[in-house]
Design a protein around this motif. Structure first.
Motif, PDB file in Angstrom:
ATOM      1  N   ARG A  12       0.873  -1.159   0.000  1.00 47.28           N
ATOM      2  CA  ARG A  12       0.000   0.000   0.000  1.00 47.28           C
ATOM      3  C   ARG A  12       0.913   1.212   0.000  1.00 47.28           C
ATOM      4  N   VAL A  30      -3.596  10.067  -3.466  1.00 48.32           N
ATOM      5  CA  VAL A  30      -3.741   8.787  -4.162  1.00 48.32           C
ATOM      6  C   VAL A  30      -3.178   7.675  -3.289  1.00 48.32           C
ATOM      7  N   THR A  32      -2.176   3.572  -3.857  1.00 50.18           N
ATOM      8  CA  THR A  32      -2.126   2.430  -4.773  1.00 50.18           C
ATOM      9  C   THR A  32      -2.015   1.151  -3.952  1.00 50.18           C
ATOM     10  N   LEU A  36      -4.133  -1.223  -8.363  1.00 49.24           N
ATOM     11  CA  LEU A  36      -5.179  -0.208  -8.494  1.00 49.24           C
ATOM     12  C   LEU A  36      -4.726   1.101  -7.872  1.00 49.24           C
ATOM     13  N   PHE A  38      -6.418   4.464  -6.158  1.00 45.27           N
ATOM     14  CA  PHE A  38      -7.626   5.050  -5.580  1.00 45.27           C
ATOM     15  C   PHE A  38      -7.346   6.544  -5.409  1.00 45.27           C
ATOM     16  N   SER A  40      -8.408  10.272  -4.394  1.00 38.19           N
ATOM     17  CA  SER A  40      -9.338  11.002  -3.531  1.00 38.19           C
ATOM     18  C   SER A  40     -10.147  12.009  -4.331  1.00 38.19           C
ATOM     19  N   VAL A  82      -8.743   4.552 -16.223  1.00 42.57           N
ATOM     20  CA  VAL A  82      -9.779   4.722 -15.193  1.00 42.57           C
ATOM     21  C   VAL A  82     -10.854   3.656 -15.357  1.00 42.57           C
ATOM     22  N   ARG A  84     -13.482   3.324 -12.711  1.00 44.64           N
ATOM     23  CA  ARG A  84     -14.706   3.772 -12.044  1.00 44.64           C
ATOM     24  C   ARG A  84     -14.584   5.234 -11.654  1.00 44.64           C
ATOM     25  N   ASP A 131     -14.165  11.577  -7.653  1.00 51.13           N
ATOM     26  CA  ASP A 131     -13.101  10.655  -7.261  1.00 51.13           C
ATOM     27  C   ASP A 131     -13.097   9.509  -8.251  1.00 51.13           C
ATOM     28  N   VAL A 133     -11.166   5.400  -9.483  1.00 53.63           N
ATOM     29  CA  VAL A 133     -10.300   4.240  -9.316  1.00 53.63           C
ATOM     30  C   VAL A 133      -9.753   3.887 -10.694  1.00 53.63           C
TER      31      VAL A 133
END
Length: 149
Positions: A12, A30, A32, A36, A38, A40, A82, A84, A131, A133
């Motif tokens: 992480r 961010v 990872t 992936l 993620f 903010s 991207v 989502r 935001d 993912v």
């Protein structure tokens, strides 16, 4: 650290995006993990926290997507990666006003998406927050030294 497929270690990692506004709470730009990214929620504010495009959902969407583009680039991604998107707007009627900015940003890519009207956003006068993912390309997901983990 967690063990992933075939015994590989997954880390992480947290990233602060250069030039991004300071967080309004306890979070990072961010994270990872497991291939992936993620990202903010981004608002239409400049580096000093001033609202950009006050009263203009289209201008705010452009600013927000610029912030998100920088966040993606920080972890080696592009809008095409991207998977989502979550869009929060304070007036559901404004969804047509932000469409053009989204189409320019994503091009031919069509991520899964949710659009929600909310009563307010954390920064007064902001009317759009997004935001997302993304899938981190293999060539960058294994690289070291990019984050501030």
């Amino acid at each position: 650290m967690t063990v992933g497929q075939k015994g590989t270690a997954m880390k992480r990692r947290e990233f602060k995006v250069p030039g991004s506004p300071e967080p309004v709470s306890h979070y990072t730009d961010v994270v990872t993990y497991g291939g992936l990214a993620f990202v903010s929620g981004a608002l239409a504010v400049d580096t000093e926290g001033n609202v950009v495009g006050r009263g203009d959902p289209a201008a705010q969407a452009e600013c927000v997507l610029e912030h998100l583009g920088r966040a993606l680039k920080t972890v080696g991604c592009s809008p095409a990666d991207v998977l989502r998107v979550n869009v929060y707007i304070t007036n559901i009627g404004d969804h047509t006003l932000i469409r053009a900015a989204r189409e320019r940003f994503f091009g031919d890519a069509r991520p899964a998406s949710t659009l929600v009207e909310v009563g307010a956003l954390v920064v007064p006068d902001c009317c759009v927050e997004i935001d997302l993912v993304a899938a981190v390309p293999k060539s960058t997901s294994s690289s070291e030294g990019k984050g501030n983990a």
